[in-house]
Design a protein around this motif. Sequence first.
Motif, PDB file in Angstrom:
ATOM      1  N   LEU A  74      27.899  43.860  35.824  1.00 34.86           N
ATOM      2  CA  LEU A  74      27.815  44.622  37.064  1.00 34.86           C
ATOM      3  C   LEU A  74      29.066  44.490  37.923  1.00 34.86           C
ATOM      4  O   LEU A  74      29.548  45.451  38.495  1.00 34.86           O
ATOM      5  N   PHE A  75      29.598  43.294  38.026  1.00 34.19           N
ATOM      6  CA  PHE A  75      30.786  43.059  38.843  1.00 34.19           C
ATOM      7  C   PHE A  75      31.950  42.680  37.940  1.00 34.19           C
ATOM      8  O   PHE A  75      31.833  41.778  37.122  1.00 34.19           O
ATOM      9  N   ASP A  76      33.062  43.365  38.102  1.00 33.72           N
ATOM     10  CA  ASP A  76      34.224  43.131  37.236  1.00 33.72           C
ATOM     11  C   ASP A  76      35.202  42.166  37.894  1.00 33.72           C
ATOM     12  O   ASP A  76      36.223  42.565  38.419  1.00 33.72           O
ATOM     13  N   GLY A  77      34.876  40.891  37.852  1.00 35.05           N
ATOM     14  CA  GLY A  77      35.804  39.896  38.359  1.00 35.05           C
ATOM     15  C   GLY A  77      36.887  39.573  37.352  1.00 35.05           C
ATOM     16  O   GLY A  77      37.958  39.081  37.701  1.00 35.05           O
ATOM     17  N   CYS A  78      36.616  39.871  36.069  1.00 33.75           N
ATOM     18  CA  CYS A  78      37.555  39.505  35.002  1.00 33.75           C
ATOM     19  C   CYS A  78      38.895  40.220  35.132  1.00 33.75           C
ATOM     20  O   CYS A  78      39.945  39.599  34.974  1.00 33.75           O
ATOM     21  N   SER A  79      38.867  41.503  35.408  1.00 41.92           N
ATOM     22  CA  SER A  79      40.130  42.253  35.499  1.00 41.92           C
ATOM     23  C   SER A  79      41.021  41.708  36.599  1.00 41.92           C
ATOM     24  O   SER A  79      42.229  41.580  36.417  1.00 41.92           O
ATOM     25  N   ARG A  80      40.403  41.350  37.723  1.00 41.01           N
ATOM     26  CA  ARG A  80      41.196  40.779  38.828  1.00 41.01           C
ATOM     27  C   ARG A  80      41.655  39.355  38.510  1.00 41.01           C
ATOM     28  O   ARG A  80      42.808  39.003  38.723  1.00 41.01           O
ATOM     29  N   GLU A  81      40.748  38.556  37.986  1.00 41.71           N
ATOM     30  CA  GLU A  81      41.088  37.161  37.714  1.00 41.71           C
ATOM     31  C   GLU A  81      42.138  37.023  36.619  1.00 41.71           C
ATOM     32  O   GLU A  81      43.077  36.247  36.734  1.00 41.71           O
ATOM     33  N   TRP A  82      41.972  37.789  35.537  1.00 45.76           N
ATOM     34  CA  TRP A  82      42.831  37.628  34.369  1.00 45.76           C
ATOM     35  C   TRP A  82      43.895  38.706  34.245  1.00 45.76           C
ATOM     36  O   TRP A  82      44.662  38.715  33.294  1.00 45.76           O
ATOM     37  N   LYS A  83      43.934  39.648  35.189  1.00 47.08           N
ATOM     38  CA  LYS A  83      44.938  40.722  35.186  1.00 47.08           C
ATOM     39  C   LYS A  83      44.930  41.490  33.853  1.00 47.08           C
ATOM     40  O   LYS A  83      45.970  41.700  33.237  1.00 47.08           O
ATOM     41  N   ALA A  84      43.744  41.878  33.422  1.00 47.24           N
ATOM     42  CA  ALA A  84      43.583  42.625  32.181  1.00 47.24           C
ATOM     43  C   ALA A  84      42.772  43.886  32.455  1.00 47.24           C
ATOM     44  O   ALA A  84      42.087  43.987  33.470  1.00 47.24           O
ATOM     45  N   THR A  85      42.835  44.836  31.556  1.00 50.83           N
ATOM     46  CA  THR A  85      42.137  46.109  31.727  1.00 50.83           C
ATOM     47  C   THR A  85      40.970  46.226  30.754  1.00 50.83           C
ATOM     48  O   THR A  85      40.780  45.371  29.886  1.00 50.83           O
TER      49      THR A  85
END
Length: 161
Positions: A74-85
């Motif tokens: 539901l929440f995309d913290g991964c893209s922000r945390e790991w700088k990935a798409t």
Amino acid sequence: MCSDQSPWVINDNLAYGFAAVTASNPTCCQCYKLTFTSEGPIKGKTMIVQATNTGHDVSGAQFDLAIPGGGFGLFDGCSREWKATSDVWGAQYGGSNTNTCSNFPAALQKGCGFRWDWMGGVSNPNYPNPAGGENDVVDLGASLAVEEEVGEENEDSTCES
């Protein structure tokens, strides 16, 4: 996902990991024994998971396994945390359909490989539907005391969503 919450293998039939549970009845820090009953490479394997998060998109009988590459939910913290798409992460729910672990940040590659190695490449398991209509593919054993299965007791019994 915290990189220190990736799943790990004990042997061919037993692994440990972490999961989100339903936000409507959180039981954080509780441990559960999951036995996979679906056909395929995961049948008969057991995973002990500790509930470390809640999800408003997690149903009452569901465990959202924390596996790098299994979808960011539901929440995309991964893209922000790991700088990935999403090219790296795959679909929001279910993740990638192929092994893209080598494209993951180094700290998450081993955890990502868990799905393709120990789980045999299966996607998120289905869970019993109390209303019927789905095959039971995960047998939820009794909840376990953290001390009983993990080896140390955790006094914190609250969850933050």
